[in-house]
Design an enzyme around this catalytic site. Structure first.
Site, PDB file in Angstrom:
ATOM      1  N   LYS A  72       4.244  -2.834   1.162  1.00 25.79           N
ATOM      2  CA  LYS A  72       5.467  -3.030   0.365  1.00 25.79           C
ATOM      3  C   LYS A  72       6.685  -3.208   1.286  1.00 25.79           C
ATOM      4  O   LYS A  72       7.463  -4.130   1.132  1.00 25.79           O
ATOM      5  CB  LYS A  72       5.708  -1.841  -0.586  1.00 25.79           C
ATOM      6  CG  LYS A  72       4.563  -1.565  -1.544  1.00 25.79           C
ATOM      7  CD  LYS A  72       4.860  -0.402  -2.469  1.00 25.79           C
ATOM      8  CE  LYS A  72       4.991   0.955  -1.781  1.00 25.79           C
ATOM      9  NZ  LYS A  72       3.743   1.478  -1.177  1.00 25.79           N
ATOM     10  N   ARG A  90       8.070   5.294  -9.315  1.00 20.61           N
ATOM     11  CA  ARG A  90       6.838   5.930  -8.866  1.00 20.61           C
ATOM     12  C   ARG A  90       6.059   6.514 -10.031  1.00 20.61           C
ATOM     13  O   ARG A  90       4.927   6.910  -9.893  1.00 20.61           O
ATOM     14  CB  ARG A  90       7.186   7.113  -7.985  1.00 20.61           C
ATOM     15  CG  ARG A  90       7.249   7.038  -6.494  1.00 20.61           C
ATOM     16  CD  ARG A  90       6.266   6.213  -5.819  1.00 20.61           C
ATOM     17  NE  ARG A  90       5.847   6.758  -4.557  1.00 20.61           N
ATOM     18  CZ  ARG A  90       6.353   6.408  -3.375  1.00 20.61           C
ATOM     19  NH1 ARG A  90       7.321   5.539  -3.281  1.00 20.61           N
ATOM     20  NH2 ARG A  90       5.863   6.923  -2.280  1.00 20.61           N
ATOM     21  N   ARG A 134       0.053   2.852  11.706  1.00 24.35           N
ATOM     22  CA  ARG A 134       1.424   2.351  11.537  1.00 24.35           C
ATOM     23  C   ARG A 134       2.374   2.926  12.593  1.00 24.35           C
ATOM     24  O   ARG A 134       2.336   4.119  12.913  1.00 24.35           O
ATOM     25  CB  ARG A 134       1.945   2.719  10.151  1.00 24.35           C
ATOM     26  CG  ARG A 134       3.443   2.458  10.021  1.00 24.35           C
ATOM     27  CD  ARG A 134       3.961   2.464   8.629  1.00 24.35           C
ATOM     28  NE  ARG A 134       3.585   3.652   7.886  1.00 24.35           N
ATOM     29  CZ  ARG A 134       3.720   3.752   6.566  1.00 24.35           C
ATOM     30  NH1 ARG A 134       4.204   2.739   5.868  1.00 24.35           N
ATOM     31  NH2 ARG A 134       3.362   4.847   5.935  1.00 24.35           N
ATOM     32  N   ARG A 136       5.129   8.021  11.522  1.00 22.46           N
ATOM     33  CA  ARG A 136       5.728   8.840  10.463  1.00 22.46           C
ATOM     34  C   ARG A 136       4.988  10.163  10.334  1.00 22.46           C
ATOM     35  O   ARG A 136       3.777  10.212  10.437  1.00 22.46           O
ATOM     36  CB  ARG A 136       5.674   8.070   9.121  1.00 22.46           C
ATOM     37  CG  ARG A 136       6.925   7.266   8.870  1.00 22.46           C
ATOM     38  CD  ARG A 136       6.826   6.334   7.713  1.00 22.46           C
ATOM     39  NE  ARG A 136       6.329   6.921   6.487  1.00 22.46           N
ATOM     40  CZ  ARG A 136       6.248   6.256   5.335  1.00 22.46           C
ATOM     41  NH1 ARG A 136       6.653   5.000   5.267  1.00 22.46           N
ATOM     42  NH2 ARG A 136       5.774   6.828   4.251  1.00 22.46           N
ATOM     43  N   ARG A 181      -0.877  11.856  -0.760  1.00 23.10           N
ATOM     44  CA  ARG A 181      -0.071  10.730  -1.262  1.00 23.10           C
ATOM     45  C   ARG A 181      -0.918   9.809  -2.135  1.00 23.10           C
ATOM     46  O   ARG A 181      -0.466   9.316  -3.158  1.00 23.10           O
ATOM     47  CB  ARG A 181       0.533   9.945  -0.089  1.00 23.10           C
ATOM     48  CG  ARG A 181       1.700  10.667   0.554  1.00 23.10           C
ATOM     49  CD  ARG A 181       1.948  10.201   1.976  1.00 23.10           C
ATOM     50  NE  ARG A 181       2.314   8.800   2.072  1.00 23.10           N
ATOM     51  CZ  ARG A 181       2.198   8.091   3.195  1.00 23.10           C
ATOM     52  NH1 ARG A 181       1.729   8.652   4.299  1.00 23.10           N
ATOM     53  NH2 ARG A 181       2.556   6.830   3.219  1.00 23.10           N
TER      54      ARG A 181
HETATM   55  P1  AP5 Z   1       3.921  -0.801   5.081  1.00 23.35           P
HETATM   56  O1  AP5 Z   1       4.600  -2.087   4.786  1.00 23.35           O
HETATM   57  O2  AP5 Z   1       4.671   0.236   5.834  1.00 23.35           O
HETATM   58  O3  AP5 Z   1       3.294  -0.181   3.740  1.00 23.35           O
HETATM   59  P2  AP5 Z   1       4.018   0.443   2.462  1.00 23.35           P
HETATM   60  O4  AP5 Z   1       3.329  -0.108   1.254  1.00 23.35           O
HETATM   61  O5  AP5 Z   1       5.498   0.266   2.557  1.00 23.35           O
HETATM   62  O6  AP5 Z   1       3.555   1.939   2.628  1.00 23.35           O
HETATM   63  P3  AP5 Z   1       4.338   3.333   2.641  1.00 23.35           P
HETATM   64  O7  AP5 Z   1       3.413   4.308   3.289  1.00 23.35           O
HETATM   65  O8  AP5 Z   1       5.722   3.203   3.224  1.00 23.35           O
HETATM   66  O9  AP5 Z   1       4.428   3.622   1.140  1.00 23.35           O
HETATM   67  P4  AP5 Z   1       4.615   4.988   0.513  1.00 23.35           P
HETATM   68  O10 AP5 Z   1       4.810   4.544  -0.882  1.00 23.35           O
HETATM   69  O11 AP5 Z   1       3.574   5.997   0.753  1.00 23.35           O
HETATM   70  O12 AP5 Z   1       5.849   5.612   1.309  1.00 23.35           O
HETATM   71  P5  AP5 Z   1       7.389   5.720   0.973  1.00 23.35           P
HETATM   72  O13 AP5 Z   1       8.125   5.566   2.230  1.00 23.35           O
HETATM   73  O14 AP5 Z   1       7.758   4.866  -0.184  1.00 23.35           O
HETATM   74  O15 AP5 Z   1       2.563  -1.156   5.858  1.00 23.35           O
HETATM   75  C1  AP5 Z   1       1.727  -0.132   6.357  1.00 23.35           C
HETATM   76  C2  AP5 Z   1       1.136  -0.567   7.713  1.00 23.35           C
HETATM   77  O16 AP5 Z   1       0.278  -1.695   7.532  1.00 23.35           O
HETATM   78  C3  AP5 Z   1       2.173  -1.017   8.749  1.00 23.35           C
HETATM   79  O17 AP5 Z   1       1.751  -0.572  10.002  1.00 23.35           O
HETATM   80  C4  AP5 Z   1       2.149  -2.553   8.690  1.00 23.35           C
HETATM   81  O18 AP5 Z   1       2.449  -3.097   9.953  1.00 23.35           O
HETATM   82  C5  AP5 Z   1       0.707  -2.829   8.294  1.00 23.35           C
HETATM   83  N1  AP5 Z   1       0.547  -3.967   7.379  1.00 23.35           N
HETATM   84  C6  AP5 Z   1       1.310  -4.244   6.288  1.00 23.35           C
HETATM   85  N2  AP5 Z   1       0.837  -5.343   5.663  1.00 23.35           N
HETATM   86  C7  AP5 Z   1      -0.246  -5.758   6.372  1.00 23.35           C
HETATM   87  C8  AP5 Z   1      -1.185  -6.830   6.219  1.00 23.35           C
HETATM   88  N3  AP5 Z   1      -1.109  -7.703   5.192  1.00 23.35           N
HETATM   89  N4  AP5 Z   1      -2.178  -6.948   7.112  1.00 23.35           N
HETATM   90  C9  AP5 Z   1      -2.293  -6.078   8.126  1.00 23.35           C
HETATM   91  N5  AP5 Z   1      -1.459  -5.040   8.351  1.00 23.35           N
HETATM   92  C10 AP5 Z   1      -0.437  -4.875   7.472  1.00 23.35           C
HETATM   93  O19 AP5 Z   1       7.496   7.239   0.449  1.00 23.35           O
HETATM   94  C11 AP5 Z   1       7.329   8.335   1.311  1.00 23.35           C
HETATM   95  C12 AP5 Z   1       7.567   9.623   0.546  1.00 23.35           C
HETATM   96  O20 AP5 Z   1       8.918   9.643   0.025  1.00 23.35           O
HETATM   97  C13 AP5 Z   1       6.697   9.829  -0.704  1.00 23.35           C
HETATM   98  O21 AP5 Z   1       5.445  10.420  -0.378  1.00 23.35           O
HETATM   99  C14 AP5 Z   1       7.577  10.757  -1.555  1.00 23.35           C
HETATM  100  O22 AP5 Z   1       7.523  12.086  -1.082  1.00 23.35           O
HETATM  101  C15 AP5 Z   1       8.976  10.229  -1.275  1.00 23.35           C
HETATM  102  N6  AP5 Z   1       9.402   9.199  -2.252  1.00 23.35           N
HETATM  103  C16 AP5 Z   1       9.676   7.885  -1.989  1.00 23.35           C
HETATM  104  N7  AP5 Z   1      10.022   7.250  -3.103  1.00 23.35           N
HETATM  105  C17 AP5 Z   1       9.979   8.154  -4.103  1.00 23.35           C
HETATM  106  C18 AP5 Z   1      10.222   8.094  -5.519  1.00 23.35           C
HETATM  107  N8  AP5 Z   1      10.593   6.943  -6.118  1.00 23.35           N
HETATM  108  N9  AP5 Z   1      10.081   9.225  -6.243  1.00 23.35           N
HETATM  109  C19 AP5 Z   1       9.715  10.388  -5.669  1.00 23.35           C
HETATM  110  N10 AP5 Z   1       9.451  10.519  -4.341  1.00 23.35           N
HETATM  111  C20 AP5 Z   1       9.590   9.407  -3.562  1.00 23.35           C
END
Ligand code: AP5
Length: 221
Positions: free
Chosen positions: A13, A88, A127, A160, A171
């Site tokens: 994402k 979410r 990552r 991270r 998660r």
């Molecule tokens: P990346 O693009 O970083 O993946 P992502 O989908 O953004 O994954 P996240 O882990 O950031 O999502 P998340 O939802 O768990 O975390 P968030 O920060 O939102 O890609 C991942 C890796 O793959 C990278 O190394 C990239 O280079 C590689 N890659 C990407 N695409 C690729 C491809 N096509 N081919 C090969 N490699 C690829 O949330 C973190 C925490 O914050 C949550 O656990 C929660 O505690 C809190 N939080 C955030 N939002 C909320 C909310 N709305 N409500 C409540 N709590 C929240």
């Protein structure tokens, strides 16, 4: 244009949102990035959120939604935005709709980046993130040109704290519990488009661009 990117942790994402935001002149709003910024600056919100994030749990809706309302009202969202990590759960989806209604606007597209479990684990455990500009890398899939340094700004790369096996499991469990009602909600509104995000990043991006163009064309008829 207002787009939501839905998908499990590691779906890509953030990676896709950063590129799309530049291409389409949209604001990239990542609730995860905003929360991590609050944690690193030890703000009141950051102190409250830290514990939930370290456990892989969702930060309470009222805290995240308040943060989102403030972010959406910034001037850089005038041309539209890409939401990454919000909503979410169903409560957040409904709150978002209410919030947009008060601005007399709505979500245009919800893109569901469907990703298989082995791919998720491989991506999250490898990552690397830039400590300065936030760009994503991957030890194998997208390695930086210089060891542990960002290609874009030269900042140091880090892993991270929630990208460890135990927190990843938590998660994913949270995601599995919350995602079906969300998919159903946007499916009923006929806004949802599913695409396979297991593919190479460029292929995923091309598919997203096709969907955006298809949507824009549908507005012309
Ligand atoms: P990346 O693009 O970083 O993946 P992502 O989908 O953004 O994954 P996240 O882990 O950031 O999502 P998340 O939802 O768990 O975390 P968030 O920060 O939102 O890609 C991942 C890796 O793959 C990278 O190394 C990239 O280079 C590689 N890659 C990407 N695409 C690729 C491809 N096509 N081919 C090969 N490699 C690829 O949330 C973190 C925490 O914050 C949550 O656990 C929660 O505690 C809190 N939080 C955030 N939002 C909320 C909310 N709305 N409500 C409540 N709590 C929240």
């Amino acid at each position: 244009m207002k787009i939501i990117l839905l998908g499990p942790p590691g779906a890509g994402k953030g990676t896709q949102a950063k590129i799309l935001a530049k291409k389409k002149n949209l604001a990239h709003i990542s609730t995860g990035d905003l929360l991590r910024q609050n944690v690193s600056e030890s703000t009141g919100l950051g102190e409250k959120a830290r514990n939930f994030m370290d456990r892989g749990a969702l930060v309470p809706d009222e805290l995240v939604t308040q943060m989102l309302i403030q972010r959406i009202s910034q001037p850089d969202t005038k041309n539209g935005f890409i939401l990454d990590g919000y909503p979410r759960n169903l409560t957040q989806a409904k709150e978002l709709d209410e919030m947009l209604k008060t601005h007399d606007t709505r979500i245009d597209l919800v893109l569901y980046l469907d990703t298989s479990m082995p791919v998720i684990i491989q991506r999250l455990t490898g990552r690397l993130v830039c400590s300065q500009c936030g760009l994503n890398f991957h030890i194998k899939n997208m390695p930086p040109k210089k060891d542990m340094l960002c290609d874009n700004c030269g900042g140091e790369l880090y892993q991270r704290t929630d990208d460890n096996e135990q927190t990843i499991k938590k998660r994913l469990a949270v995601y599995k519990k919350e995602f079906s009602p969300l998919i159903e909600y946007y499916g009923k509104k006929r806004k949802l488009h599913r695409l396979s995000a297991d593919k190479e990043a460029e292929e995923v991006l091309n598919k997203i661009m096709q969907l955006i163009e298809g949507y824009n064309d549908s507005l012309k008829v």
